[in-house]
Scaffold this active site. Structure first.
Site, mmCIF file in Angstrom:
data_model
loop_
_atom_site.group_PDB
_atom_site.id
_atom_site.type_symbol
_atom_site.label_atom_id
_atom_site.label_comp_id
_atom_site.label_asym_id
_atom_site.label_seq_id
_atom_site.Cartn_x
_atom_site.Cartn_y
_atom_site.Cartn_z
ATOM 1 N N PHE A 194 41.560 87.890 -12.926
ATOM 2 C CA PHE A 194 41.550 86.428 -12.787
ATOM 3 C C PHE A 194 41.400 85.719 -14.139
ATOM 4 O O PHE A 194 41.779 84.554 -14.280
ATOM 5 C CB PHE A 194 40.413 85.979 -11.856
ATOM 6 C CG PHE A 194 40.673 86.269 -10.399
ATOM 7 C CD1 PHE A 194 41.602 85.523 -9.689
ATOM 8 C CD2 PHE A 194 39.992 87.277 -9.743
ATOM 9 C CE1 PHE A 194 41.847 85.777 -8.342
ATOM 10 C CE2 PHE A 194 40.228 87.543 -8.403
ATOM 11 C CZ PHE A 194 41.158 86.799 -7.698
ATOM 12 N N ASP A 244 38.315 76.976 -5.391
ATOM 13 C CA ASP A 244 38.340 75.953 -6.431
ATOM 14 C C ASP A 244 39.780 75.431 -6.540
ATOM 15 O O ASP A 244 40.730 76.189 -6.410
ATOM 16 C CB ASP A 244 37.888 76.756 -7.659
ATOM 17 C CG ASP A 244 37.899 76.042 -8.957
ATOM 18 O OD1 ASP A 244 38.848 75.303 -9.213
ATOM 19 O OD2 ASP A 244 36.947 76.280 -9.704
ATOM 20 N N LYS A 293 21.082 83.429 -6.430
ATOM 21 C CA LYS A 293 20.780 81.992 -6.411
ATOM 22 C C LYS A 293 21.979 81.142 -6.012
ATOM 23 O O LYS A 293 23.102 81.384 -6.458
ATOM 24 C CB LYS A 293 20.308 81.560 -7.788
ATOM 25 C CG LYS A 293 18.971 82.140 -8.144
ATOM 26 C CD LYS A 293 18.289 81.314 -9.191
ATOM 27 C CE LYS A 293 18.369 81.961 -10.529
ATOM 28 N NZ LYS A 293 17.529 81.314 -11.525
ATOM 29 N N GLY A 304 31.586 79.587 -11.233
ATOM 30 C CA GLY A 304 30.181 79.471 -10.872
ATOM 31 C C GLY A 304 29.890 78.242 -10.031
ATOM 32 O O GLY A 304 29.089 78.305 -9.099
ATOM 33 N N GLU A 359 29.873 67.830 -12.749
ATOM 34 C CA GLU A 359 29.431 66.492 -12.313
ATOM 35 C C GLU A 359 29.523 66.339 -10.793
ATOM 36 O O GLU A 359 28.825 65.528 -10.203
ATOM 37 C CB GLU A 359 30.283 65.379 -12.941
ATOM 38 C CG GLU A 359 30.236 65.308 -14.444
ATOM 39 C CD GLU A 359 31.356 66.094 -15.084
ATOM 40 O OE1 GLU A 359 31.460 67.318 -14.839
ATOM 41 O OE2 GLU A 359 32.136 65.496 -15.831
#
Ligand SMILES: NC(=O)c1ccc[n+]([C@@H]2O[C@H](COP(=O)([O-])OP(=O)(O)OC[C@H]3O[C@@H](n4cnc5c(N)ncnc54)[C@H](O)[C@@H]3O)[C@@H](O)[C@H]2O)c1
Length: 402
Positions: A199, A71, A172, A135, A103
């Site tokens: 983290f 990220d 998932k 996530g 988004e």
């Protein structure tokens, strides 16, 4: 481990008919046993720590080559540490930095990861992709891993609270599609998830609170002790971002994470592929997917889940499943954690749309989990529009009281 067999279903007496109509049926059965590890550890990026270098590696092998997907916010803070870590372990690595947010959680990001895997020339079996982030990042990278060469192993290193207790724990993967949350995706667990609360030190407060919603979820439907821990220590854990390292507070931080992860795994293990659609871990996730997508970018995932939990708490009170005193405690904890109880979009039209979508998602039935007291749940299939509208009104008044 794989087990397989093939059955020919046609009776030999049907041979004549077959010859006439040209039809045979074989039934193929193949079972694949899945096993993966979720580990609560510390110092994942400490070069002296072998854990990440060895994660997902073949026995006796070290991380020779790795594509690491991170990220961009994580890269800002930990990018150098990631390079140093893999450099120290002599791993040729490519750090792919993705600019992710809800988004942008779309197929375009998945193809971006696939392009990088292809460019690097990753070995299909021996070089797991490493996903470091929240996530969103993990869902995107995991989806790419699951479809790249039909499946490429990967390792998750969650860096948010939602990641540690939820997104990094199950199987998932997926991205949003159209106006629908996680509409395309796969079931594909990582070989190993390394959960390091260190983290969370750099995570902003709102995202820590956001993760608390998923911990509260599991507490409300499964673990009363976890609820009590949140009731007493929730605000302090948010303030310290789970970084306490003195005796008692550290034990509480670890116990909360430990209980949340274990409870989640206990629920997932017998139903990892979601053959059974009555899942208590769907608590807070019946109305929230529609609410979250309509409210984007205003509501975070956990915040939408919190509004859903507040609404279903009212429904539980109306049905006599939760006492008023218990509901007051639940709302008290939500307020103390800083979670929203209500959102202006939480009104009858949206709730009807959300329930309709949930019914389609759950194979024609509502299967809405409702809390039963604190620490247990039950399922209902007979919610009606009037009941939902009344609950939304009661909730709006309750939220104003705060
Ligand atoms: N696959 C699953 O089972 C599952 C379960 C729960 C949630 N999810 C998904 O997870 C997503 C929400 O994840 P999230 O709450 O982690 O949000 P997120 O991934 O958007 O991360 C939150 C923010 O924190 C930043 N960040 C991440 N780690 C950081 C760190 N250590 N320090 C500083 N900043 C950091 C990110 O850049 C982002 O801005 C949703 O899309 C949801 O659908 C998936």
């Amino acid at each position: 481990m794989c087990h397989g067999s093939v059955f020919r279903l046609d009776d030999t007496r049907l041979l004549d008919e077959h010859v006439t109509h040209g039809a045979w049926t074989w039934e193929m059965r193949s079972l694949q046993e899945v096993s993966y590890q979720v580990r609560l550890v510390s110092g994942v990026l400490d070069p002296a720590n072998d854990l990440l270098a060895g994660a997902g590696a073949w026995p006796g092998e070290k991380a020779a080559r790795r594509v690491v997907v991170a990220d961009s916010a994580v890269n800002d803070v930990y990018g150098e540490a990631i390079h140093r870590y893999f450099g120290q372990h002599s791993a040729e690595h490519r750090l792919v930095v993705l600019d992710v947010c809800e988004e942008r959680k779309r197929l375009e990001l998945v193809t971006q990861v696939i392009d990088e895997l292809d460019r690097f020339g990753i070995d299909r079996r021996r070089e797991p992709l490493v996903a470091i982030g929240g996530g969103v990042l993990m869902d995107v990278a995991a989806f790419a891993a699951s479809i790249y060469r039909r499946s490429t192993p990967y390792v998750r290193v969650p860096t948010t609270l939602v990641g540690l207790v939820d997104a990094g724990v199950g199987a998932k993967t997926g991205v949003n599609y159209g106006r629908h949350k996680n509409r395309v995706g796969t079931y594909f667990p990582s070989t190993v998830t390394l959960c390091d609360r260190g983290f969370l030190a750099t995570l902003d407060r709102r995202h820590v609170v956001n993760g608390m919603a998923e911990i509260l979820k599991i507490a409300l439907i499964k673990d009363r002790r976890l609820f009590e821990l949140l009731e007493v220590n929730g605000s302090a854990l948010i303030a310290s971002r789970f970084q306490d390292d003195d005796g008692v507070r550290e034990r509480v931080a670890v116990e909360v994470l430990h209980r949340a992860i274990e409870a989640m795994l206990e629920e997932l293990a017998p139903n990892l592929w979601e053959q059974k659609l009555e899942r208590v871990v769907d608590y807070g996730h019946s109305f929230s997917p529609t609410l979250e997508m309509h409210a984007l970018p205003e509501l975070l995932h956990g915040e939408a889940v919190a509004v859903d939990m507040a609404l279903t708490t009212v429904l539980s009170v109306q049905r006599g499943l939760v006492s008023s005193a218990e509901a007051t405690r639940v709302f008290g904890v939500m307020r103390a954690l800083g979670l929203p109880l209500w959102h202006p979009l939480c009104e009858s039209n949206l709730l009807r749309e959300a329930l309709h979508d949930t019914i389609r998602h759950r194979n024609g039935q509502q299967r809405v989990p409702l809390a039963r007291g604190i620490g247990a749940a039950t399922f209902v299939n007979d919610l009606c529009d009037t009941e939902l509208a009344r609950a939304a009104e009661v909730l709006a008044r309750e939220a104003c009281r705060g």
